[in-house]
Motif scaffolding. Structure first.
Motif, short mmCIF file in Angstrom:
data_model
loop_
_atom_site.label_atom_id
_atom_site.label_comp_id
_atom_site.label_asym_id
_atom_site.label_seq_id
_atom_site.Cartn_x
_atom_site.Cartn_y
_atom_site.Cartn_z
N ILE A 173 -13.20 -14.43 9.73
CA ILE A 173 -12.74 -14.41 8.62
C ILE A 173 -12.92 -13.04 7.90
CG2 ILE A 173 -12.34 -15.72 6.44
CD1 ILE A 173 -12.67 -18.12 8.04
N THR A 174 -14.34 -12.97 7.59
CA THR A 174 -14.90 -11.57 6.90
C THR A 174 -14.21 -10.50 7.22
OG1 THR A 174 -16.86 -13.02 6.29
CG2 THR A 174 -16.82 -10.58 5.81
N LEU A 175 -14.25 -10.25 8.52
CA LEU A 175 -13.76 -9.08 9.31
C LEU A 175 -12.23 -8.89 8.76
CD1 LEU A 175 -14.31 -6.59 11.01
CD2 LEU A 175 -13.78 -8.05 13.11
N LEU A 176 -11.49 -9.88 9.18
CA LEU A 176 -10.01 -10.11 8.90
C LEU A 176 -9.83 -9.54 7.41
CD1 LEU A 176 -7.28 -10.61 10.23
CD2 LEU A 176 -7.57 -12.84 9.61
N VAL A 177 -10.46 -10.09 6.64
CA VAL A 177 -10.11 -10.06 5.10
C VAL A 177 -10.35 -8.33 4.69
CG1 VAL A 177 -10.55 -10.49 2.63
CG2 VAL A 177 -10.55 -12.30 4.46
N ILE A 178 -11.61 -7.88 5.14
CA ILE A 178 -12.07 -6.49 4.60
C ILE A 178 -11.08 -5.72 5.47
CG2 ILE A 178 -13.90 -4.99 5.16
CD1 ILE A 178 -15.83 -7.07 4.62
N SER A 179 -11.00 -5.91 6.79
CA SER A 179 -9.88 -4.73 7.36
C SER A 179 -8.46 -4.88 6.93
CB SER A 179 -9.95 -5.38 8.78
OG SER A 179 -11.26 -5.27 9.47
N ILE A 180 -8.02 -6.11 6.45
CA ILE A 180 -6.58 -6.12 6.05
C ILE A 180 -6.67 -5.44 4.59
CG2 ILE A 180 -4.78 -7.26 4.79
CD1 ILE A 180 -5.47 -9.69 7.09
N LEU A 181 -7.71 -5.44 3.64
CA LEU A 181 -7.69 -4.76 2.57
C LEU A 181 -7.82 -3.24 2.95
CD1 LEU A 181 -9.85 -7.27 0.44
CD2 LEU A 181 -7.53 -7.04 0.31
N ALA A 182 -8.91 -2.82 3.61
CA ALA A 182 -9.00 -1.58 3.81
C ALA A 182 -7.91 -0.85 4.58
CB ALA A 182 -10.10 -1.42 4.81
N TRP A 183 -7.10 -1.52 5.42
CA TRP A 183 -5.79 -1.05 6.00
C TRP A 183 -4.75 -0.59 5.03
CZ3 TRP A 183 -5.37 0.29 11.16
CH2 TRP A 183 -4.00 0.43 11.74
N ARG A 184 -4.76 -1.80 4.17
CA ARG A 184 -3.56 -1.58 3.16
C ARG A 184 -4.21 -0.59 2.08
NH1 ARG A 184 -0.71 -7.20 1.91
NH2 ARG A 184 0.74 -5.61 0.72
N SER A 185 -5.21 -0.82 1.37
CA SER A 185 -5.57 -0.19 0.13
C SER A 185 -6.72 0.35 -0.16
CB SER A 185 -5.46 -1.47 -1.12
OG SER A 185 -4.18 -2.41 -1.07
N GLY A 186 -7.36 0.74 1.19
CA GLY A 186 -8.67 1.55 1.07
C GLY A 186 -9.83 0.82 0.43
N ARG A 187 -10.41 1.11 -0.60
CA ARG A 187 -11.56 0.49 -0.92
C ARG A 187 -11.32 -0.65 -1.84
NH1 ARG A 187 -17.11 2.47 -0.23
NH2 ARG A 187 -17.04 4.25 1.34
N THR A 188 -10.44 -1.50 -1.60
CA THR A 188 -10.25 -2.76 -2.57
C THR A 188 -11.45 -3.56 -2.43
OG1 THR A 188 -7.91 -2.49 -2.26
CG2 THR A 188 -8.59 -4.45 -3.30
N TYR A 189 -11.95 -3.80 -1.62
CA TYR A 189 -12.93 -5.07 -1.37
C TYR A 189 -14.03 -4.39 -2.11
CZ TYR A 189 -16.48 -7.90 0.77
OH TYR A 189 -17.64 -8.73 0.82
N CYS A 190 -14.66 -3.24 -2.10
CA CYS A 190 -15.70 -2.61 -2.84
C CYS A 190 -15.60 -2.59 -4.15
CB CYS A 190 -15.97 -1.01 -2.35
SG CYS A 190 -16.77 -0.68 -0.55
N ASN A 191 -14.39 -2.46 -4.66
CA ASN A 191 -14.06 -2.30 -6.08
C ASN A 191 -13.76 -3.58 -6.67
OD1 ASN A 191 -14.98 0.33 -6.23
ND2 ASN A 191 -13.07 1.08 -5.69
#
Length: 501
Positions: A173-191
């Motif tokens: 689940i963590t990998l899926l969420v982080i990958s989708i956010l990075a795929w669509r919006s770059g550093r959204t998870y980080c920020n």
């Protein structure tokens, strides 16, 4: 620099020989949360100093989860055929600082489950351990298969098995969420989610080196804004949210007019620059093409998306010659989990471990696996169906970056009691099948198990084991090598606090 840090950290989770840690082990110890857990004041000050001077260089270079997101985002840009796909978005400060406050409270109260889920290094560690490691070992086993048929022993096969379903699902689940956010919006998870990014982002507001606009050269073409994976550049007002900028320098690379600079900025000068408003309409030149070049993101394309959803199946053990199948052992119901030597106590493990799974990946005996209990969620505990804790092995204590497992020597380990063996007479083949067995006594490394006559009145009486609790160190050799199935006739019960024998 990002590749220099990312590849060795990943290899530490893939390596099953134990040879890489002596060279690259320091790279996991300089991660921020492990440094906080071991109270490494020097390292904490160093990371804060780097942020105050250069901005969030930690997020763009040192943090493996941040570099992983860059790789996913870069692949997304290649697939969509457009790299300038970002746009400015306002900061969600209430969410960022709310998660940071939750993390700090959980950190201070020792709520390990929340700390483990939000720590970016631990999150990447679980991704590497659960997804990258099986792929790497399957590749190694394939090479070993070919080498064996060429009469070569340059490679040897290793077991690939599911260590914990709950941890695997959480990681997926963590990998899926982080990958989708990075795929669509770059550093959204980080920020938006990462508490480390929020904390360093607060410090980076006051950094010496910052990105600034050169108003005389800027044509407001928005090339910088569309290439900013942190979505922190607003060309309309010429403002840069330095708390979200990860100093990737994409904006400088894309600007054809040299209007973006990374240089020391005074507080007063920065204020004047960021308050400049658009006063006149200037023509926006059409971009004739994008600058080409071999940058670090090209290297990351090789490491982009390595996640898979393959279900790992435990390998079945067979009797030599394939005459019959041995029934797999089942895990006994332990009242107290068995934790590795060096943890000192269950409390120390619970408050220091971030469940990064590095020790689980490094264990050559296949006895460490993540816990499914809420109190010790995803933290390592021992089980002896596939092996036992060999006295000469100290791998887990050498790789732990958080102090949850303290370094121990082989001499120390042989004298640390982590549990006590308990004999279940109804499971023993001596009582069940009337067959004499000496496995537990023969394989006990400390001589804690002795055989005594079951029926003292008979000279030819079968013998049963008796455990000397003062000598038992809880290594699990007796449990692992007991022939009884599906439950061993002797198992190890853990200790809340370890002690020396």
């Amino acid at each position: 620099m990002a590749v220099i840090f990312f590849l060795p950290v990943t290899l530490l989770f893939l390596d099953f020989t134990g040879s890489l840690h002596r060279w690259f082990g320091w790279m996991v110890k300089i991660q921020l949360i492990p440094a906080l857990l071991v109270v490494n004041i020097f390292l904490i000050i160093l990371l804060a100093f780097l942020t105050l001077v250069f901005g969030r260089i930690y997020c763009s270079v040192i943090c493996p989860l941040g570099v992983f997101q860059d790789g996913v985002s870069h692949l997304s840009g290649k697939r969509k055929g457009k790299k300038n796909r970002f746009r400015f978005s306002p900061a969600r400060s209430w969410l960022r600082y709310g998660i940071l406050a939750l993390f700090i409270i959980a950190f201070l109260l020792g709520i390990s489950a929340i700390v483990s889920l939000l720590d970016p290094y631990a999150a990447y560690g679980r991704i590497a351990s659960n997804f990258f490691t099986p792929l790497y070992r399957w590749g190694n086993n394939l090479l070993a298969w070919f080498a064996e048929r060429a009469d070569s022993y340059a490679f040897y096969s290793t077991d690939v098995w599911m260590k914990g379903w709950i941890t695997f699902c959480v990681t997926a689940i963590t990998l899926l969420v982080i990958s989708i956010l990075a795929w669509r919006s770059g550093r959204t998870y980080c920020n938006t989610v990462c508490p480390v990014g929020t904390l360093l982002g607060f410090l980076s507001r006051f950094s010496l080196f910052r990105l600034t606009f050169d108003t005389e050269k800027c044509t407001r073409c928005k090339a910088c804004e569309r290439s900013c994976k942190a979505s922190c550049i607003e060309v309309k007002t010429m403002k840069i949210d330095h708390s979200r900028c990860v100093t990737c320098f994409n904006c400088i690379e894309k600007c054809k007019f040299g209007a973006m600079k990374y240089a020391p900025v005074g507080i007063k000068k920065q204020k004047e620059i960021t308050e400049i408003k658009t006063t006149e309409n200037k023509p926006i030149p059409l971009l004739s093409g994008e600058q080409q070049g071999f940058t670090r993101r090209n290297l990351l394309s090789l490491m982009g998306v390595m996640a898979v959803t393959n279900i790992l199946k435990a390998q079945q053990l067979h009797v030599d010659g394939g005459l019959a199948e041995i029934e797999n052992k089942k895990i006994p119901d332990r009242k107290t989990p068995v934790i590795p030597p060096g943890t000192i106590s269950a409390k120390n493990m619970k408050t220091h471990c971030t469940a990064c799974q590095l020790c689980v990946s490094a264990c050559p005996n296949n006895i460490l696996r993540p816990s499914g209990k809420l109190a010790t969620f995803m933290q390592p505990e021992m089980s002896f169906e596939r092996g036992y804790c060999r006295p000469e092995c100290t791998e887990c204590s050498q790789v732990c970056p958080t102090g949850a497992i303290r370094p121990v020597t082989t001499a120390d380990k042989s004298a640390i009691s982590i549990g006590t063996a308990i004999w279940i007479k109804d499971n023993c083949v001596v009582n069940r099948d009337e067959i004499q067995c000496t496995n537990c006594e023969r394989h006990c490394p400390t001589g804690a198990i002795v055989l005594v006559a079951r029926d003292p009145g008979y000279s030819d009486s079968l013998k049963i084991p008796v455990v000397d609790k003062e000598l038992c160190i809880g290594c699990g050799a007796c449990e692992n090598l007991c022939p009884a199935r599906p439950f061993s006739a002797i198992y190890v019960e853990g200790k809340i606090r370890h002690h020396s024998i």
